[in-house]
Motif scaffolding. Structure first.
Motif, short mmCIF file in Angstrom:
data_model
loop_
_atom_site.label_atom_id
_atom_site.label_comp_id
_atom_site.label_asym_id
_atom_site.label_seq_id
_atom_site.Cartn_x
_atom_site.Cartn_y
_atom_site.Cartn_z
N ARG A 255 9.91 -3.13 12.71
CA ARG A 255 8.98 -2.64 11.52
C ARG A 255 9.13 -1.53 11.19
O ARG A 255 8.86 -0.66 12.06
CB ARG A 255 7.66 -3.24 11.67
CG ARG A 255 7.66 -5.07 11.90
CD ARG A 255 7.96 -5.52 10.42
NE ARG A 255 7.98 -6.98 10.62
CZ ARG A 255 9.21 -7.56 10.47
NH1 ARG A 255 10.17 -7.08 10.06
NH2 ARG A 255 9.19 -9.06 10.69
N ALA B 199 3.23 5.73 7.00
CA ALA B 199 1.93 6.25 7.08
C ALA B 199 1.55 7.50 6.39
O ALA B 199 2.41 8.28 6.04
CB ALA B 199 1.73 6.52 8.65
N ASP C 10 8.40 1.48 -4.10
CA ASP C 10 8.09 0.81 -2.59
C ASP C 10 8.31 1.98 -1.70
O ASP C 10 9.39 2.71 -1.80
CB ASP C 10 8.53 -0.53 -2.74
CG ASP C 10 7.90 -1.30 -1.37
OD1 ASP C 10 6.71 -0.81 -1.13
OD2 ASP C 10 7.98 -2.70 -1.12
N ASP C 11 7.84 1.74 -0.60
CA ASP C 11 8.25 2.57 0.60
C ASP C 11 9.19 2.03 1.31
O ASP C 11 10.42 2.66 1.47
CB ASP C 11 6.93 2.60 1.46
CG ASP C 11 6.25 1.39 1.88
OD1 ASP C 11 6.67 0.27 1.47
OD2 ASP C 11 5.25 1.54 2.93
N ARG D 254 7.01 1.33 8.78
CA ARG D 254 5.89 1.44 7.82
C ARG D 254 5.52 2.87 7.51
O ARG D 254 5.93 3.93 8.49
CB ARG D 254 4.68 1.05 8.82
CG ARG D 254 4.84 -0.35 9.04
CD ARG D 254 3.48 -0.82 9.42
NE ARG D 254 3.20 -2.36 8.86
CZ ARG D 254 2.02 -3.03 8.78
NH1 ARG D 254 0.91 -2.27 9.14
NH2 ARG D 254 1.92 -3.84 8.16
N SER E 109 0.99 -1.12 -0.06
CA SER E 109 -0.05 -0.12 0.03
C SER E 109 0.87 1.48 0.20
O SER E 109 0.48 2.28 -0.65
CB SER E 109 -0.86 0.02 1.23
OG SER E 109 -0.21 0.12 2.36
N GLY E 110 2.06 1.42 0.81
CA GLY E 110 2.72 2.54 1.07
C GLY E 110 3.06 2.97 -0.45
O GLY E 110 3.61 4.13 -0.70
N PHE F 150 6.65 8.15 9.36
CA PHE F 150 7.09 6.68 9.43
C PHE F 150 6.53 6.30 10.83
O PHE F 150 6.42 7.01 11.76
CB PHE F 150 8.48 6.44 9.29
CG PHE F 150 9.02 6.58 8.01
CD1 PHE F 150 8.81 5.56 7.04
CD2 PHE F 150 9.78 7.70 7.77
CE1 PHE F 150 9.21 5.37 5.89
CE2 PHE F 150 10.06 7.69 6.33
CZ PHE F 150 10.05 6.55 5.21
N ASP F 151 6.08 5.31 11.04
CA ASP F 151 5.91 4.47 12.35
C ASP F 151 6.96 3.17 12.27
O ASP F 151 7.12 2.53 11.43
CB ASP F 151 4.54 3.71 12.31
CG ASP F 151 3.28 4.54 12.18
OD1 ASP F 151 3.41 5.71 12.99
OD2 ASP F 151 2.34 4.31 11.82
#
Length: 166
Positions: free
Chosen positions: A150, A154, A94-95, A152, A36-37, A163-164
Protein backbone atom coordinates in the motif's frame (compact mmCIF):
# COMPACT_ATOMS: atom_id res chain seq x y z
CA UNK A 1 15.14 -6.25 -1.21
CA UNK A 2 14.45 -3.01 -3.09
CA UNK A 3 13.98 0.29 -1.33
CA UNK A 4 11.58 2.72 -2.97
CA UNK A 5 12.29 6.37 -2.30
CA UNK A 6 9.65 8.81 -3.46
CA UNK A 7 9.95 12.53 -2.80
CA UNK A 8 6.31 13.59 -2.50
CA UNK A 9 7.16 17.29 -2.56
CA UNK A 10 9.17 16.96 -5.79
CA UNK A 11 6.34 14.94 -7.34
CA UNK A 12 3.87 17.60 -6.20
CA UNK A 13 5.92 20.21 -8.10
CA UNK A 14 5.60 18.03 -11.23
CA UNK A 15 1.86 17.61 -10.63
CA UNK A 16 1.51 21.39 -10.28
CA UNK A 17 3.15 21.91 -13.69
CA UNK A 18 1.04 19.14 -15.25
CA UNK A 19 -2.24 20.50 -13.91
CA UNK A 20 -1.24 24.00 -15.03
CA UNK A 21 -0.85 22.65 -18.60
CA UNK A 22 -4.22 20.89 -18.38
CA UNK A 23 -5.81 24.17 -17.27
CA UNK A 24 -4.32 25.97 -20.29
CA UNK A 25 -6.09 23.54 -22.61
CA UNK A 26 -9.36 23.74 -20.60
CA UNK A 27 -9.37 27.21 -18.98
CA UNK A 28 -12.79 26.98 -17.28
CA UNK A 29 -11.90 23.74 -15.48
CA UNK A 30 -12.58 23.20 -11.81
CA UNK A 31 -10.40 21.02 -9.58
CA UNK A 32 -11.99 18.13 -7.70
CA UNK A 33 -9.88 16.12 -5.27
CA UNK A 34 -10.68 12.53 -4.34
CA UNK A 35 -10.99 12.13 -0.56
CA UNK A 36 -8.53 12.22 1.22
CA UNK A 37 -5.09 12.48 -0.40
CA UNK A 38 -6.48 13.84 -3.65
CA UNK A 39 -8.45 16.43 -1.70
CA UNK A 40 -5.25 17.62 0.01
CA UNK A 41 -3.55 17.90 -3.38
CA UNK A 42 -6.47 19.74 -5.01
CA UNK A 43 -6.67 22.21 -2.13
CA UNK A 44 -2.96 23.02 -2.39
CA UNK A 45 -3.09 23.15 -6.20
CA UNK A 46 -6.03 25.57 -6.03
CA UNK A 47 -3.97 27.88 -3.81
CA UNK A 48 -0.64 27.51 -5.63
CA UNK A 49 -2.26 28.10 -9.04
CA UNK A 50 -4.11 31.17 -7.73
CA UNK A 51 -7.50 29.81 -8.74
CA UNK A 52 -10.60 31.60 -7.48
CA UNK A 53 -12.86 29.81 -5.00
CA UNK A 54 -12.35 26.42 -3.44
CA UNK A 55 -11.53 23.09 -5.01
CA UNK A 56 -14.20 20.43 -4.86
CA UNK A 57 -13.86 17.28 -2.80
CA UNK A 58 -15.47 14.00 -3.76
CA UNK A 59 -15.86 10.69 -1.95
CA UNK A 60 -16.13 7.25 -3.49
CA UNK A 61 -17.99 5.78 -0.50
CA UNK A 62 -21.51 5.63 -1.91
CA UNK A 63 -20.56 4.09 -5.25
CA UNK A 64 -17.88 1.55 -4.32
CA UNK A 65 -18.25 -1.93 -5.80
CA UNK A 66 -17.04 -3.40 -2.48
CA UNK A 67 -19.62 -1.50 -0.44
CA UNK A 68 -21.41 -4.73 0.51
CA UNK A 69 -18.30 -6.24 2.07
CA UNK A 70 -16.67 -3.13 3.55
CA UNK A 71 -19.70 -1.05 4.47
CA UNK A 72 -19.55 2.70 4.85
CA UNK A 73 -17.03 4.55 7.00
CA UNK A 74 -18.44 6.53 9.93
CA UNK A 75 -17.68 9.83 8.20
CA UNK A 76 -18.10 8.65 4.63
CA UNK A 77 -19.84 11.61 2.99
CA UNK A 78 -16.98 13.97 2.28
CA UNK A 79 -18.33 15.22 -1.06
CA UNK A 80 -18.41 19.00 -1.33
CA UNK A 81 -18.71 20.61 -4.74
CA UNK A 82 -18.82 24.40 -4.30
CA UNK A 83 -19.65 24.97 -7.99
CA UNK A 84 -22.07 23.70 -10.61
CA UNK A 85 -20.61 20.70 -12.43
CA UNK A 86 -23.08 20.89 -15.34
CA UNK A 87 -21.27 21.68 -18.57
CA UNK A 88 -18.00 22.38 -16.76
CA UNK A 89 -14.71 20.65 -17.51
CA UNK A 90 -13.38 19.00 -14.34
CA UNK A 91 -9.87 17.96 -13.42
CA UNK A 92 -10.09 15.05 -11.03
CA UNK A 93 -7.04 14.89 -8.74
CA UNK A 94 -5.88 11.81 -6.83
CA UNK A 95 -2.78 10.82 -4.92
CA UNK A 96 -2.33 7.18 -5.99
CA UNK A 97 -4.00 5.44 -8.93
CA UNK A 98 -4.06 1.65 -8.66
CA UNK A 99 -6.94 -0.54 -9.90
CA UNK A 100 -9.15 2.31 -11.14
CA UNK A 101 -12.10 1.25 -9.01
CA UNK A 102 -12.04 4.35 -6.79
CA UNK A 103 -11.90 6.56 -9.89
CA UNK A 104 -14.90 4.73 -11.37
CA UNK A 105 -16.86 5.19 -8.14
CA UNK A 106 -15.99 8.88 -7.99
CA UNK A 107 -17.10 9.46 -11.58
CA UNK A 108 -20.45 7.87 -10.70
CA UNK A 109 -20.68 10.22 -7.71
CA UNK A 110 -19.86 13.25 -9.91
CA UNK A 111 -22.72 12.42 -12.25
CA UNK A 112 -25.10 12.43 -9.26
CA UNK A 113 -24.40 16.19 -9.17
CA UNK A 114 -24.78 16.87 -12.89
CA UNK A 115 -23.18 16.29 -16.25
CA UNK A 116 -19.70 17.77 -16.57
CA UNK A 117 -18.41 18.74 -20.01
CA UNK A 118 -15.43 16.45 -19.42
CA UNK A 119 -13.50 14.73 -16.64
CA UNK A 120 -9.71 14.65 -16.85
CA UNK A 121 -7.67 12.62 -14.37
CA UNK A 122 -4.36 13.88 -12.90
CA UNK A 123 -2.52 11.79 -10.30
CA UNK A 124 0.58 12.11 -8.19
CA UNK A 125 1.56 8.43 -8.59
CA UNK A 126 0.33 5.79 -11.04
CA UNK A 127 1.26 2.41 -9.62
CA UNK A 128 -0.22 0.31 -12.43
CA UNK A 129 -2.35 -2.75 -11.69
CA UNK A 130 -5.43 -1.44 -13.47
CA UNK A 131 -8.58 -3.57 -13.40
CA UNK A 132 -10.65 -1.04 -15.35
CA UNK A 133 -9.90 0.99 -18.50
CA UNK A 134 -8.96 4.17 -16.62
CA UNK A 135 -5.79 6.12 -17.40
CA UNK A 136 -4.61 9.50 -16.14
CA UNK A 137 -4.02 12.39 -18.53
CA UNK A 138 -1.11 13.29 -16.25
CA UNK A 139 0.87 11.41 -13.61
CA UNK A 140 3.94 12.79 -11.83
CA UNK A 141 5.39 9.27 -11.41
CA UNK A 142 4.76 5.72 -12.57
CA UNK A 143 5.98 2.97 -10.28
CA UNK A 144 5.48 -0.75 -9.69
CA UNK A 145 4.59 -2.19 -6.30
CA UNK A 146 3.48 -5.67 -5.34
CA UNK A 147 -0.31 -5.91 -5.22
CA UNK A 148 -0.23 -6.45 -1.44
CA UNK A 149 1.76 -3.26 -0.82
CA UNK A 150 0.00 0.00 0.00
CA UNK A 151 1.21 3.48 -0.89
CA UNK A 152 -0.40 6.33 1.03
CA UNK A 153 0.10 10.05 0.87
CA UNK A 154 0.64 11.71 4.26
CA UNK A 155 0.47 15.39 5.13
CA UNK A 156 2.18 16.93 8.15
CA UNK A 157 0.97 19.88 10.23
CA UNK A 158 2.78 22.35 7.93
CA UNK A 159 1.07 20.89 4.85
CA UNK A 160 4.15 19.11 3.45
CA UNK A 161 3.57 15.79 1.72
CA UNK A 162 5.33 12.47 2.19
CA UNK A 163 4.57 8.81 1.46
CA UNK A 164 3.98 5.81 3.68
CA UNK A 165 4.67 2.44 2.05
CA UNK A 166 3.38 -0.70 3.76
Amino acid sequence: MTTLLLDAEALYADLLRGVQKLLLSQPDSALVGIWSGGAWLAERLQKDLGLVGAAGVISSSLHRDDFGSKGMAASADHTKLPFDVNGRPLILVDDVLFTGRTTRAVINELFDFGRPASVTLAVLVDRGGRELPIEPAFSAARIHLDAAQRLRLAKDETGRFSFDIK
